[in-house]
Design a protein around this motif. Sequence first.
Motif, PDB file in Angstrom:
ATOM      1  N   THR A 104      36.744  35.369  32.489  1.00  0.00           N
ATOM      2  CA  THR A 104      37.023  36.602  31.751  1.00  0.00           C
ATOM      3  C   THR A 104      38.116  36.327  30.731  1.00  0.00           C
ATOM      4  O   THR A 104      39.206  35.880  31.090  1.00  0.00           O
ATOM      5  CB  THR A 104      37.483  37.710  32.722  1.00  0.00           C
ATOM      6  OG1 THR A 104      36.444  37.893  33.678  1.00  0.00           O
ATOM      7  CG2 THR A 104      37.751  39.008  32.001  1.00  0.00           C
ATOM      8  N   GLY A 142      33.640  33.177  40.918  1.00  0.00           N
ATOM      9  CA  GLY A 142      34.142  32.979  39.568  1.00  0.00           C
ATOM     10  C   GLY A 142      34.093  31.516  39.148  1.00  0.00           C
ATOM     11  O   GLY A 142      33.449  30.680  39.814  1.00  0.00           O
ATOM     12  N   ASN A 150      31.291  24.062  45.851  1.00  0.00           N
ATOM     13  CA  ASN A 150      30.008  24.292  46.520  1.00  0.00           C
ATOM     14  C   ASN A 150      28.989  24.883  45.524  1.00  0.00           C
ATOM     15  O   ASN A 150      29.218  25.970  44.984  1.00  0.00           O
ATOM     16  CB  ASN A 150      30.269  25.284  47.666  1.00  0.00           C
ATOM     17  CG  ASN A 150      29.080  25.478  48.560  1.00  0.00           C
ATOM     18  OD1 ASN A 150      27.959  25.111  48.211  1.00  0.00           O
ATOM     19  ND2 ASN A 150      29.316  26.065  49.716  1.00  0.00           N
ATOM     20  N   ALA A 154      36.409  29.247  39.072  1.00  0.00           N
ATOM     21  CA  ALA A 154      37.284  28.337  39.827  1.00  0.00           C
ATOM     22  C   ALA A 154      37.847  27.225  38.932  1.00  0.00           C
ATOM     23  O   ALA A 154      37.648  26.041  39.193  1.00  0.00           O
ATOM     24  CB  ALA A 154      36.513  27.745  41.021  1.00  0.00           C
TER      25      ALA A 154
HETATM   26  P1  NAD Z   1      36.973  32.378  41.736  1.00  0.00           P
HETATM   27  O1  NAD Z   1      35.759  32.818  42.450  1.00  0.00           O
HETATM   28  O2  NAD Z   1      36.791  31.481  40.564  1.00  0.00           O
HETATM   29  O3  NAD Z   1      37.943  31.644  42.775  1.00  0.00           O
HETATM   30  C1  NAD Z   1      38.392  32.285  43.990  1.00  0.00           C
HETATM   31  C2  NAD Z   1      38.563  31.205  45.066  1.00  0.00           C
HETATM   32  O4  NAD Z   1      37.292  30.751  45.485  1.00  0.00           O
HETATM   33  C3  NAD Z   1      39.326  29.970  44.568  1.00  0.00           C
HETATM   34  O5  NAD Z   1      40.127  29.458  45.598  1.00  0.00           O
HETATM   35  C4  NAD Z   1      38.227  29.016  44.221  1.00  0.00           C
HETATM   36  O6  NAD Z   1      38.622  27.698  44.244  1.00  0.00           O
HETATM   37  C5  NAD Z   1      37.180  29.337  45.301  1.00  0.00           C
HETATM   38  N1  NAD Z   1      35.817  29.080  44.828  1.00  0.00           N
HETATM   39  C6  NAD Z   1      35.159  29.720  43.838  1.00  0.00           C
HETATM   40  N2  NAD Z   1      33.940  29.234  43.683  1.00  0.00           N
HETATM   41  C7  NAD Z   1      33.784  28.247  44.616  1.00  0.00           C
HETATM   42  C8  NAD Z   1      32.727  27.360  44.961  1.00  0.00           C
HETATM   43  N3  NAD Z   1      31.581  27.378  44.295  1.00  0.00           N
HETATM   44  N4  NAD Z   1      32.929  26.476  45.963  1.00  0.00           N
HETATM   45  C9  NAD Z   1      34.096  26.451  46.623  1.00  0.00           C
HETATM   46  N5  NAD Z   1      35.136  27.249  46.350  1.00  0.00           N
HETATM   47  C10 NAD Z   1      34.991  28.152  45.350  1.00  0.00           C
HETATM   48  O7  NAD Z   1      37.778  33.691  41.337  1.00  0.00           O
HETATM   49  P2  NAD Z   1      39.014  33.863  40.349  1.00  0.00           P
HETATM   50  O8  NAD Z   1      39.954  32.697  40.459  1.00  0.00           O
HETATM   51  O9  NAD Z   1      39.509  35.223  40.625  1.00  0.00           O
HETATM   52  O10 NAD Z   1      38.339  33.908  38.910  1.00  0.00           O
HETATM   53  C11 NAD Z   1      38.314  32.817  37.974  1.00  0.00           C
HETATM   54  C12 NAD Z   1      37.631  33.312  36.708  1.00  0.00           C
HETATM   55  O11 NAD Z   1      36.244  33.612  36.966  1.00  0.00           O
HETATM   56  C13 NAD Z   1      38.234  34.618  36.144  1.00  0.00           C
HETATM   57  O12 NAD Z   1      38.279  34.518  34.736  1.00  0.00           O
HETATM   58  C14 NAD Z   1      37.246  35.665  36.590  1.00  0.00           C
HETATM   59  O13 NAD Z   1      37.254  36.785  35.742  1.00  0.00           O
HETATM   60  C15 NAD Z   1      35.947  34.927  36.479  1.00  0.00           C
HETATM   61  N6  NAD Z   1      34.847  35.496  37.306  1.00  0.00           N
HETATM   62  C16 NAD Z   1      33.586  35.406  36.824  1.00  0.00           C
HETATM   63  C17 NAD Z   1      32.522  35.874  37.570  1.00  0.00           C
HETATM   64  C18 NAD Z   1      31.134  35.757  37.000  1.00  0.00           C
HETATM   65  O14 NAD Z   1      30.945  35.124  35.977  1.00  0.00           O
HETATM   66  N7  NAD Z   1      30.125  36.370  37.628  1.00  0.00           N
HETATM   67  C19 NAD Z   1      32.728  36.436  38.847  1.00  0.00           C
HETATM   68  C20 NAD Z   1      34.033  36.480  39.342  1.00  0.00           C
HETATM   69  C21 NAD Z   1      35.090  36.001  38.568  1.00  0.00           C
END
Ligand code: NAD
Length: 421
Positions: free
Chosen positions: A107, A344, A356, A346
């Motif tokens: 975002t 998101g 993952n 990550a």
């Molecule tokens: P995030 O989901 O990226 O991370 C949250 C936690 O989950 C972190 O510790 C991360 O390392 C872990 N994680 C995320 N995906 C993983 C995976 N595939 N395997 C293992 N661990 C995983 O959430 P955030 O940090 O709040 O957001 C990062 C960015 O992503 C922000 O800019 C947010 O707005 C955006 N976002 C996008 C979407 C989308 O495109 N649908 C959804 C949610 C957040």
Amino acid sequence: MPQRKPDPPETGNTISWDPYGRPIVPDNPVIPFIEGDGTGPDIWRAARPVFDTAVRKAYGGKKKILWLELLAGAKAQDALGPDCLLPDETLEALARYGIAIKGPLTTPVGGGFRSLNVTLRQRLDLYACIRPVRYVPGIPAPVRHPERVDLVIFRENTEDVYAGVEWEAESPAAREILEQINARLSSEGKPPLPIESAVGIKPMSRRNTRRLVARAIQYALDHHYDSVTLVHKGNIMKYTEGAFRDWGYETARELFGERTLTETELFEGFGGRMPPGRIVIKDRIADAMFQQLLLRPEEYGVLATPNLNGDYLSDAAAAQVGGLGMAPGANIGDRCAVFEATHGSAPKYAGMDKVNPGSLILSGVEMLRFMGWEEAGDLIVKALQDTIADGIVTYDLARQMENVKEVSCSAFGAAIQSRMR
Ligand code: NAD
């Protein structure tokens, strides 16, 4: 360097749609993909060969996806300039090709877009956010019987408090609106609202509720679920959430009268035994639904919810079966469907080949099933289950499990491919 206008693959065909919003898919459809930001390219590199192998093994070369990359997020900015986060060409191609898959988009901070994902949903009128919640055996889960959960949540995606109509506390606009509301309340003999309040609007309409509920019922019928539950807070918000419930029942009665019945009809007319070919339409108050999900999840199949309830419920249900890391998702309209990882971007793990890819892979499974390519989707689910049963997992699961081998994102994808028979 990627071009502004995507070059469609020469041999592919375009998906068309029937009047009920179901896709008519040729054997060699062009399917656009958006890699996404942060770890998006890592999970896409792991997932794409899984999809291709599954389709090849399921159909022996008769069917094939022709992938078309579309630009969005940081990759679009790098190629086309800082103002080009979501190029018009990307939106046009999504609308033209109809079914697509995407990784997470960061975002943007600051002005311009509120969120790329919200913009995508609004511009393409993707009115149903669909979140299947199923347990993958072996995944650590916080409840004793996660295998009892087999839900598909249909969350309304375009209105409710997410319409984004709000005014800041003590702003001139909020005061002006509150003065009008208080004048109206006074004429109705009701007490006024505090004039220094913030104000938010919760619009909910018959049209948007009906199309969401119709899609949920059609899905339940097509996929052999025996119930659709309308989840609402109509005991408190009678004219918004209460209307959602009433319009939901009305939709079932008017559009699916021969195929649905209410809980009262089920017990009074059929002694509680489901007649074949029908599904039951029921409703639950949102707070009770959270309890039911923990206590009697096996009594629920498809859920249809307004936007905010669905937001809370989808994440809670995903956590119940082991977390968002493996939860698939999709945003669907009548002429377009975008499947996406629910987590998101990550960014701290970007380029490390570590995270993952399960959420994107299972979103691809939902996409294949939506296309009617169930055999390919089933192959992937079985191979993913076998991979986890063999103790091969990425870091996020490895740290919660014993006697497993931690592998990279790409190695996890390769392990799934090698288990497809
Ligand atoms: P995030 O989901 O990226 O991370 C949250 C936690 O989950 C972190 O510790 C991360 O390392 C872990 N994680 C995320 N995906 C993983 C995976 N595939 N395997 C293992 N661990 C995983 O959430 P955030 O940090 O709040 O957001 C990062 C960015 O992503 C922000 O800019 C947010 O707005 C955006 N976002 C996008 C979407 C989308 O495109 N649908 C959804 C949610 C957040």
